[in-house]
Scaffold this motif. Structure first.
Motif, PDB file in Angstrom:
ATOM      1  N   TYR A   1       0.822  -1.210   0.000  1.00  0.00           N
ATOM      2  CA  TYR A   1       0.000   0.000   0.000  1.00  0.00           C
ATOM      3  C   TYR A   1       0.859   1.266   0.000  1.00  0.00           C
ATOM      4  O   TYR A   1       0.465   2.296  -0.553  1.00  0.00           O
ATOM      5  CB  TYR A   1      -0.967  -0.018   1.188  1.00  0.00           C
ATOM      6  N   THR A   2       2.060   1.166   0.574  1.00  0.00           N
ATOM      7  CA  THR A   2       2.998   2.295   0.503  1.00  0.00           C
ATOM      8  C   THR A   2       3.476   2.487  -0.931  1.00  0.00           C
ATOM      9  O   THR A   2       3.616   3.625  -1.407  1.00  0.00           O
ATOM     10  CB  THR A   2       4.196   2.046   1.434  1.00  0.00           C
ATOM     11  N   GLN A   3       3.719   1.385  -1.629  1.00  0.00           N
ATOM     12  CA  GLN A   3       4.141   1.446  -3.026  1.00  0.00           C
ATOM     13  C   GLN A   3       3.062   2.091  -3.887  1.00  0.00           C
ATOM     14  O   GLN A   3       3.354   2.942  -4.745  1.00  0.00           O
ATOM     15  CB  GLN A   3       4.453   0.031  -3.537  1.00  0.00           C
ATOM     16  N   ILE A   4       1.816   1.700  -3.661  1.00  0.00           N
ATOM     17  CA  ILE A   4       0.698   2.292  -4.398  1.00  0.00           C
ATOM     18  C   ILE A   4       0.616   3.791  -4.114  1.00  0.00           C
ATOM     19  O   ILE A   4       0.452   4.620  -5.016  1.00  0.00           O
ATOM     20  CB  ILE A   4      -0.629   1.613  -3.999  1.00  0.00           C
ATOM     21  N   GLY A   5       0.740   4.143  -2.818  1.00  0.00           N
ATOM     22  CA  GLY A   5       0.670   5.555  -2.443  1.00  0.00           C
ATOM     23  C   GLY A   5       1.788   6.368  -3.063  1.00  0.00           C
ATOM     24  O   GLY A   5       1.574   7.499  -3.520  1.00  0.00           O
ATOM     25  N   ALA A   6       2.993   5.804  -3.083  1.00  0.00           N
ATOM     26  CA  ALA A   6       4.136   6.514  -3.655  1.00  0.00           C
ATOM     27  C   ALA A   6       3.956   6.730  -5.155  1.00  0.00           C
ATOM     28  O   ALA A   6       4.295   7.803  -5.686  1.00  0.00           O
ATOM     29  CB  ALA A   6       5.418   5.729  -3.381  1.00  0.00           C
ATOM     30  N   LEU A   7       3.426   5.732  -5.861  1.00  0.00           N
ATOM     31  CA  LEU A   7       3.177   5.882  -7.297  1.00  0.00           C
ATOM     32  C   LEU A   7       2.139   6.976  -7.545  1.00  0.00           C
ATOM     33  O   LEU A   7       2.325   7.842  -8.414  1.00  0.00           O
ATOM     34  CB  LEU A   7       2.701   4.554  -7.894  1.00  0.00           C
ATOM     35  N   ALA A   8       1.059   6.938  -6.779  1.00  0.00           N
ATOM     36  CA  ALA A   8       0.017   7.958  -6.945  1.00  0.00           C
ATOM     37  C   ALA A   8       0.584   9.344  -6.668  1.00  0.00           C
ATOM     38  O   ALA A   8       0.303  10.313  -7.398  1.00  0.00           O
ATOM     39  CB  ALA A   8      -1.151   7.662  -6.002  1.00  0.00           C
ATOM     40  N   LYS A   9       1.390   9.455  -5.618  1.00  0.00           N
ATOM     41  CA  LYS A   9       2.000  10.740  -5.263  1.00  0.00           C
ATOM     42  C   LYS A   9       2.851  11.268  -6.411  1.00  0.00           C
ATOM     43  O   LYS A   9       2.792  12.462  -6.750  1.00  0.00           O
ATOM     44  CB  LYS A   9       2.855  10.557  -4.004  1.00  0.00           C
ATOM     45  N   SER A  10       3.639  10.395  -7.027  1.00  0.00           N
ATOM     46  CA  SER A  10       4.523  10.823  -8.115  1.00  0.00           C
ATOM     47  C   SER A  10       3.756  11.268  -9.348  1.00  0.00           C
ATOM     48  O   SER A  10       4.270  12.035 -10.166  1.00  0.00           O
ATOM     49  CB  SER A  10       5.483   9.688  -8.489  1.00  0.00           C
ATOM     50  N   LYS A  11       2.512  10.793  -9.488  1.00  0.00           N
ATOM     51  CA  LYS A  11       1.697  11.133 -10.653  1.00  0.00           C
ATOM     52  C   LYS A  11       0.682  12.240 -10.356  1.00  0.00           C
ATOM     53  O   LYS A  11      -0.121  12.591 -11.220  1.00  0.00           O
ATOM     54  CB  LYS A  11       0.949   9.890 -11.154  1.00  0.00           C
ATOM     55  N   GLY A  12       0.706  12.766  -9.118  1.00  0.00           N
ATOM     56  CA  GLY A  12      -0.229  13.839  -8.786  1.00  0.00           C
ATOM     57  C   GLY A  12      -1.646  13.361  -8.555  1.00  0.00           C
ATOM     58  O   GLY A  12      -2.602  14.124  -8.725  1.00  0.00           O
ATOM     59  N   VAL A  13      -1.804  12.090  -8.137  1.00  0.00           N
ATOM     60  CA  VAL A  13      -3.130  11.518  -7.881  1.00  0.00           C
ATOM     61  C   VAL A  13      -3.329  11.382  -6.373  1.00  0.00           C
ATOM     62  O   VAL A  13      -2.440  10.900  -5.671  1.00  0.00           O
ATOM     63  CB  VAL A  13      -3.270  10.127  -8.545  1.00  0.00           C
ATOM     64  N   SER A  14      -4.471  11.808  -5.874  1.00  0.00           N
ATOM     65  CA  SER A  14      -4.785  11.628  -4.461  1.00  0.00           C
ATOM     66  C   SER A  14      -5.684  10.408  -4.290  1.00  0.00           C
ATOM     67  O   SER A  14      -6.519  10.118  -5.150  1.00  0.00           O
ATOM     68  CB  SER A  14      -5.472  12.868  -3.881  1.00  0.00           C
ATOM     69  N   ILE A  15      -5.498   9.699  -3.174  1.00  0.00           N
ATOM     70  CA  ILE A  15      -6.303   8.511  -2.871  1.00  0.00           C
ATOM     71  C   ILE A  15      -6.981   8.722  -1.530  1.00  0.00           C
ATOM     72  O   ILE A  15      -6.321   9.028  -0.535  1.00  0.00           O
ATOM     73  CB  ILE A  15      -5.449   7.234  -2.825  1.00  0.00           C
ATOM     74  N   SER A  16      -8.292   8.557  -1.492  1.00  0.00           N
ATOM     75  CA  SER A  16      -9.061   8.653  -0.254  1.00  0.00           C
ATOM     76  C   SER A  16      -9.759   7.328   0.007  1.00  0.00           C
ATOM     77  O   SER A  16     -10.153   6.625  -0.930  1.00  0.00           O
ATOM     78  CB  SER A  16     -10.090   9.784  -0.330  1.00  0.00           C
ATOM     79  N   VAL A  17      -9.904   7.010   1.293  1.00  0.00           N
ATOM     80  CA  VAL A  17     -10.553   5.763   1.698  1.00  0.00           C
ATOM     81  C   VAL A  17     -11.765   6.097   2.548  1.00  0.00           C
ATOM     82  O   VAL A  17     -11.644   6.755   3.585  1.00  0.00           O
ATOM     83  CB  VAL A  17      -9.594   4.864   2.506  1.00  0.00           C
ATOM     84  N   VAL A  18     -12.938   5.638   2.103  1.00  0.00           N
ATOM     85  CA  VAL A  18     -14.185   5.813   2.850  1.00  0.00           C
ATOM     86  C   VAL A  18     -14.631   4.437   3.306  1.00  0.00           C
ATOM     87  O   VAL A  18     -14.942   3.570   2.487  1.00  0.00           O
ATOM     88  CB  VAL A  18     -15.273   6.467   1.980  1.00  0.00           C
ATOM     89  N   SER A  19     -14.635   4.221   4.617  1.00  0.00           N
ATOM     90  CA  SER A  19     -15.054   2.922   5.142  1.00  0.00           C
ATOM     91  C   SER A  19     -16.356   3.070   5.913  1.00  0.00           C
ATOM     92  O   SER A  19     -16.709   4.156   6.369  1.00  0.00           O
ATOM     93  CB  SER A  19     -13.972   2.333   6.055  1.00  0.00           C
TER      94      SER A  19
END
Length: 657
Positions: free
Chosen positions: A384-402
């Motif tokens: 999940y850190t890898q996914i977050g780092a990739l998104a960060k490098s591409k200017g994409v934000s990820i939000s989680v609604v549980s």
């Protein structure tokens, strides 16, 4: 850039000693006195009895079920047992920045930025140029005093406190100028999403009325399983709530952001890329769900055919697709997120992925169900850190609604939001609309952001990660990643210790009445240009702490205090975070901002208290160290505290007395 006070507080006795007034041999004692003057102290006993609404009121203890307070770690001394003391320097020496400044129109400087060869501060409107004996232009850096030889034309000299330099222009080949960012809704469609709850009155929805439910209705049992009314009540499932809210968001986006591309990904035993709804859905299943690289590559390729139109053209198609979504199976959250991100990064910087889930990831990459031992936990967290780092490098934000009343192990998912500037929230299904709207309203204003702050060489940063500090404490470089509109950051500073100040022979302390500050923000704009924006200001010095407090901006202090508490807690120092909250509360109390501060710090303080009680109970039951897992309340509270800003501060609901 704003200061928490119009004046920087320093010790007059220390300055006098450095100037030769008084006893220069007593600097060590004076330095200790200065620290003590700004140092607040609170004991574990005070924290155990600390009620964040009223410190005079002691928390009640149930005599039939006493809870051992987590902070009572005693040490034995000659005089008996003594509580641990939490000490911290607390004053108004805080500087803050709101990244909304990146939206401001400002002068674009001509030429290239000129940097100090020693401290890398940028030539600015406050800089003074002289000529040496050889006729060369010399800039004596106002931060480190280094003499820099420069060649500047009159028209190149900075004239404003705030300037922007374009380091690399935006790509010449651009997409349609009307194209907006991409929003991907990543929806959990596992079997648990059919869980229903009763609601007073009627809940109008067209979702969930599949053939099975229609058959039940014909037999007279439909109202028990659908949203039929029973004695003034109706049943509504989590899935019905989610789909209804997404339909509403689609309509609002079609009106408010018609050029935005909006897509949908669903996940249960398999992952389905619905995309913009114009093409037949693409399914990923079986062994493919364990192949991160393969899923990422395939979803990017499939986005070329499944994410082609803006929401103004696809709203109707997407709503029709929603009507065919049904709950079943398990929870392939990791693969679903990977596919959603693959589609999102094909859009422009500022794109979003919003995950909505009610269960534990248990299929494919990122599965949490069997992540119990340290090795498995680390592997999953790294994913999940890898996914977050990739998104960060591409200017994409990820939000989680549980969804409330579900265990998603949000701690493992927290890097997704933490790295990208997204949100982590846990809500009642009936309140989803507000949270989705709030997430969609937060826009990325720049990506690949790095913040650099230069202080005068006589000052140093305080309570910052030492790995981010250089130049004997006077330079702070902090990677930000995605900068969100309204996002605020801050830092503390203080006069350097006496053993460093006595070495500064080039400083005439009698002439130092103000100090410069400079912020440099290096970033990629949403059109792809690489820029650096600089803000330079000066702050007066005062020897009177009360004067600095009288001129304080308590909004800056309140935001800083809450973010600082969140930072300590995210490192596992829950008790330190609580002590930090208590220290700052004493300084802020009595100001107009105090009520807003309490409304925001109280929920965090209480969440940390519950977390510590859980850790202690787990430790006692296991007769060993706790596994260090933060509960979902702690994770969501820390995420919201870390993202606090002036606007959120004022919008927080008042705490019950």
């Amino acid at each position: 850039m704003g200061f928490a006070s119009s004046h920087a507080y320093v010790s007059k006795r220390k300055i006098d000693a450095l100037m030769g007034i008084g006893d220069p041999n007593n600097l060590a004692a004076i330095n200790e006195e200065e620290q003590n003057d700004s140092c607040a102290s609170i004991s574990d006993e005070e924290l155990d009895n600390f009620n964040s609404d009223n410190e005079e009121q002691k928390a009640p203890v149930d005599p039939n079920n006493p809870i051992k307070k987590p902070g009572r770690r005693r040490k034995t001394g000659k005089e008996g047992e003594e509580h641990k003391k939490h000490k911290r320097e607390i004053d108004t020496n805080v500087v803050g920045l709101n990244f909304s400044v990146l939206k401001d129109k400002t002068a674009v400087a001509t030429g290239d930025p000129v940097f100090c060869a020693e401290c890398k501060a940028m030539l600015n409107a406050h800089s003074k140029l002289t000529k040496n004996e050889a006729g060369k232009q010399i800039w004596n850096c106002e931060f480190c005093l280094n003499a820099n030889e420069v060649q500047m034309e009159e028209e190149e000299l900075p004239k404003e406190d705030q300037l922007m330099y374009v380091l690399e222009p935006a790509p010449k080949v651009k997409n349609d100028k009307n194209e907006d960012i991409t929003v991907m809704f990543c929806i959990d469609t596992s079997g648990s999403m059919c869980h229903s709850q009763t609601v007073a009155g009627k809940f109008a929805t067209k979702y969930g009325k599949n053939k099975e439910m229609e058959s039940l209705k014909k037999l007279g049992y439909g109202s028990q399983y659908t949203s039929g009314e029973i004695a003034g009540m109706c049943y509504i499932s989590r899935m019905q709530c989610v789909l209804t809210v997404i339909e509403n968001q689609l309509r609002q986006l079609a009106i408010g952001a018609p050029k935005r591309k909006v897509g949908i990904v669903t996940f249960n035993n398999e992952v389905t890329l619905i995309g913009d709804g114009r093409s037949a859905p693409k399914t990923y299943a079986g062994d493919r769900l364990n192949d991160y690289e393969g899923l990422l590559k395939a979803s990017q390729e499939d986005a070329a055919t499944h994410m082609t139109k803006s929401v103004e053209d696809t709203e109707v198609d997407l709503v029709k697709r929603l009507e065919h979504i049904q709950e079943s199976g398990m929870t392939a959250l990791g693969p679903g997120l990977t596919v959603a991100l693959g589609a999102a990064i094909k859009g422009t910087p500022g794109s979003k992925v919003i995950i909505c889930t009610d269960g534990l990831a248990n299929v494919g990459i990122g599965s949490l169900e069997h992540a119990k031992d340290k090795t498995a936990v680390k592997k999953t967290r790294d994913f999940y850190t890898q996914i977050g780092a990739l998104a960060k490098s591409k200017g994409v934000s990820i939000s989680v609604v549980s969804i409330v009343a579900s265990d998603c192990r949000l701690e493992m998912l927290s890097p997704l939001a933490g790295l990208t500037g997204g949100d982590i929230v846990k809500v009642d299904p009936l309140d989803l609309g507000t949270d989705f709207a709030n997430i969609l309203a937060e826009n990325v204003v720049a990506s690949n952001v790095e913040l650099r702050v230069n202080l005068h060489k006589t000052f140093t940063f305080r309570n910052e990660d030492s790995s981010l500090i250089s130049k004997n404490g006077s330079v702070l470089v902090k990677p930000i990643g995605n900068a969100i509109d309204g996002q605020e950051v801050s830092a503390e500073y203080r006069l350097k210790p006496e053993d460093e100040l006595v070495k500064l022979a080039d400083i005439d302390f009698a002439t130092v009445t103000e100090i410069p500050f400079q912020v440099q923000i290096t970033y990629c704009s949403l059109d792809g240009a690489k820029c650096v924006r600089t803000l330079t200001k000066k702050q007066n010095i005062t020897f009177e702490k009360d004067l600095a407090k009288k001129a304080a901006n308590f909004q800056v202090l309140s935001v800083h205090a809450i973010q600082q508490a969140a930072s300590l807690a995210q490192k596992g120092d829950y008790r330190g975070a609580q002590a930090n909250s208590a220290h700052w509360k004493k300084l802020i109390k009595g100001s107009e901002e105090y009520s807003n501060f309490k409304n925001n710090i109280n929920p965090l303080y209480e969440a940390l208290e519950k977390q510590q009680v859980e850790d202690m109970q787990q430790k006692e039951q296991a007769r060993g160290e706790p596994e260090g897992r933060s509960n979902d309340l702690t994770v969501t509270s820390l995420n919201q505290a870390a993202k606090i800003n002036t606007k959120r501060m004022a919008a927080a609901p008042a705490q019950k007395k």
